[in-house]
Design a protein around this motif. Sequence first.
Motif, short mmCIF file in Angstrom:
data_model
loop_
_atom_site.label_atom_id
_atom_site.label_comp_id
_atom_site.label_asym_id
_atom_site.label_seq_id
_atom_site.Cartn_x
_atom_site.Cartn_y
_atom_site.Cartn_z
N ASP A 25 -34.19 11.83 23.16
CA ASP A 25 -33.43 12.38 22.04
C ASP A 25 -32.96 13.78 22.42
O ASP A 25 -33.79 14.65 22.73
CB ASP A 25 -34.34 12.46 20.80
N PRO A 26 -31.66 14.05 22.42
CA PRO A 26 -31.15 15.36 22.84
C PRO A 26 -31.63 16.51 21.97
O PRO A 26 -31.55 17.68 22.40
CB PRO A 26 -29.63 15.20 22.76
N LEU A 27 -32.15 16.21 20.78
CA LEU A 27 -32.63 17.26 19.89
C LEU A 27 -34.11 17.58 20.09
O LEU A 27 -34.63 18.51 19.48
CB LEU A 27 -32.40 16.86 18.43
N LEU A 28 -34.78 16.77 20.94
CA LEU A 28 -36.21 16.93 21.14
C LEU A 28 -36.54 17.22 22.59
O LEU A 28 -35.83 16.78 23.50
CB LEU A 28 -36.96 15.66 20.70
N GLU A 29 -37.64 17.93 22.82
CA GLU A 29 -38.08 18.24 24.18
C GLU A 29 -39.60 18.34 24.24
O GLU A 29 -40.21 19.11 23.48
CB GLU A 29 -37.48 19.57 24.65
N VAL A 30 -40.21 17.55 25.12
CA VAL A 30 -41.65 17.65 25.33
C VAL A 30 -41.93 18.85 26.22
O VAL A 30 -41.46 18.92 27.36
CB VAL A 30 -42.21 16.36 25.97
N VAL A 31 -42.69 19.80 25.70
CA VAL A 31 -42.99 21.02 26.45
C VAL A 31 -44.38 21.00 27.06
O VAL A 31 -44.75 21.90 27.82
CB VAL A 31 -42.83 22.27 25.55
N GLY A 32 -45.16 19.96 26.74
CA GLY A 32 -46.50 19.87 27.31
C GLY A 32 -47.22 18.64 26.80
O GLY A 32 -46.79 17.98 25.85
N THR A 33 -48.33 18.33 27.48
CA THR A 33 -49.18 17.21 27.06
C THR A 33 -50.63 17.65 27.10
O THR A 33 -50.98 18.65 27.74
CB THR A 33 -48.99 15.98 27.98
N ALA A 34 -51.48 16.88 26.44
CA ALA A 34 -52.92 17.16 26.43
C ALA A 34 -53.65 15.84 26.34
O ALA A 34 -53.16 14.88 25.73
CB ALA A 34 -53.30 18.07 25.27
N ALA A 35 -54.84 15.78 26.95
CA ALA A 35 -55.61 14.54 27.02
C ALA A 35 -56.74 14.47 26.00
O ALA A 35 -57.40 13.44 25.87
CB ALA A 35 -56.18 14.36 28.42
N ASN A 36 -56.99 15.55 25.26
CA ASN A 36 -58.03 15.53 24.22
C ASN A 36 -57.78 16.66 23.24
O ASN A 36 -56.88 17.49 23.43
CB ASN A 36 -59.42 15.63 24.85
N GLY A 37 -58.61 16.70 22.20
CA GLY A 37 -58.41 17.67 21.15
C GLY A 37 -58.55 19.11 21.60
O GLY A 37 -57.81 19.99 21.15
N LYS A 38 -59.51 19.38 22.48
CA LYS A 38 -59.71 20.75 22.95
C LYS A 38 -58.49 21.24 23.72
O LYS A 38 -58.04 22.38 23.55
CB LYS A 38 -60.96 20.83 23.82
N GLU A 39 -57.96 20.38 24.60
CA GLU A 39 -56.75 20.75 25.33
C GLU A 39 -55.59 20.96 24.36
O GLU A 39 -54.77 21.87 24.56
CB GLU A 39 -56.39 19.66 26.34
N ALA A 40 -55.51 20.15 23.34
CA ALA A 40 -54.43 20.27 22.36
C ALA A 40 -54.44 21.62 21.67
O ALA A 40 -53.39 22.27 21.52
CB ALA A 40 -54.53 19.15 21.33
N ILE A 41 -55.62 22.07 21.26
CA ILE A 41 -55.74 23.37 20.58
C ILE A 41 -55.25 24.49 21.49
O ILE A 41 -54.50 25.38 21.07
CB ILE A 41 -57.19 23.61 20.15
N GLU A 42 -55.64 24.43 22.76
CA GLU A 42 -55.22 25.46 23.72
C GLU A 42 -53.73 25.41 23.99
O GLU A 42 -53.04 26.43 24.06
CB GLU A 42 -56.00 25.29 25.02
N GLN A 43 -53.19 24.19 24.11
CA GLN A 43 -51.76 24.04 24.38
C GLN A 43 -50.92 24.49 23.19
O GLN A 43 -49.83 25.04 23.36
CB GLN A 43 -51.44 22.59 24.73
N VAL A 44 -51.39 24.23 21.99
CA VAL A 44 -50.67 24.71 20.81
C VAL A 44 -50.63 26.24 20.80
O VAL A 44 -49.59 26.86 20.52
CB VAL A 44 -51.32 24.19 19.52
N ARG A 45 -51.76 26.86 21.13
CA ARG A 45 -51.81 28.32 21.17
C ARG A 45 -50.89 28.89 22.24
O ARG A 45 -50.18 29.88 22.03
CB ARG A 45 -53.25 28.78 21.44
N ARG A 46 -50.85 28.21 23.40
CA ARG A 46 -50.09 28.74 24.54
C ARG A 46 -48.60 28.40 24.48
O ARG A 46 -47.75 29.24 24.77
CB ARG A 46 -50.69 28.19 25.83
#
Length: 378
Positions: A25-46
């Motif tokens: 979708d030209p309006l969307l862009e994946v800027v990162g991925t995470a494999a679990n909840g802890k990684e997700a929290i850190e990636q959201v912050r960063r």
Amino acid sequence: MSIKVLVVDDSSFFRRRVSEIINADPLLEVVGTAANGKEAIEQVRRLRPQVVTMDIEMPQMNGIDAVREIMRTNPVPVLMFSSLTYEGARSTLEALEAGAADFLPKRFEDIANDKAHAIALLQQRVRAIASRRTSLASTRTTATRPTTTATTSVSKPTLNTQFSSSRPAVKPASDVGAVKMPPRASGKQYRLLAIGTSTGGPVALQRILTQLPANFPLPIVLIQHMPAAFTPAFAQRLDSLCQINVKEAAGGEILKPGCAYLAPGGKQMLIDGSSRSPKLTIRDGGEQLNYKPSVDVTFGSAARIFKGDVLAVVLTGMGADGREGARMLQKEGANIWAQDEASCVVYGMPQAVAAAGISSYSIPLEKMAECLKKEILR
């Protein structure tokens, strides 16, 4: 500028597949991925994404706990992926209460029969919840039974369990979505409260229904866009939290005061009989209808049976389901209320009735129960 998305799942295959769909979708862009909840929290912050897609079952930290922490520290709209099982439904409802904005089945064949349609729906959901950048924390409610001195205690059983062409004037865009509260009770007599909703609805319904007293004098019909596997768990959850009775609707039931009937997922809920002895009819969804259940279908049947003796409320949700049914109700003299824009997860369904001039008021979610009690209780 594209919408930044973080994809969270313990399956590398699923992360890759979802990323491919989102990036297509030209309006969307994946800027990162995470494999679990802890990684997700850190990636959201960063990374500061504008939307997060989140699996529920993951190692180290599950999706529910991750959502709860993200909402506490760096609130961002979250789209949950869930299995279509009873346990999956319970977990998803818990995630929504923790702060998630919406959910989709994890198996793409459960989203839609057509693969292209399923892909388009995922992209649409991500875009829709990204438009709501405000924190959802203010609209969440703790899952505890409210207490009140104005009602008596009621023992509750364990549960097993084509439209009018007339069109009113369209309101100016500047007026649509702005808060407009009822100044006082209208004095109108009602026989039914009908509530329709979609995205953001589970939390909105819980927020409202938990504030209604056990002796609420009207039957309530609830139309929530939700899969068939989810509605039994959702009804039981609401029943455990509310003073009124809440159940998944069954065909042939007579509507009773103080009971809320949730339309079964994948079906259509209609009201038949007479205004003095109204009963429910449950039918197959119908291939020609986009929503199963459909707010339009239930509202339309309420207009036929109860005429103007209905208070109908349209809450947060994508699309315009409910507008034509509300139009039928309004033509019969019923009152229509909408949720205001600021408190909606997605301002689609309420906007449709407000922009068409069908709804009388646009009410914040946190004030809706108070307004309902003032209007209906005598």
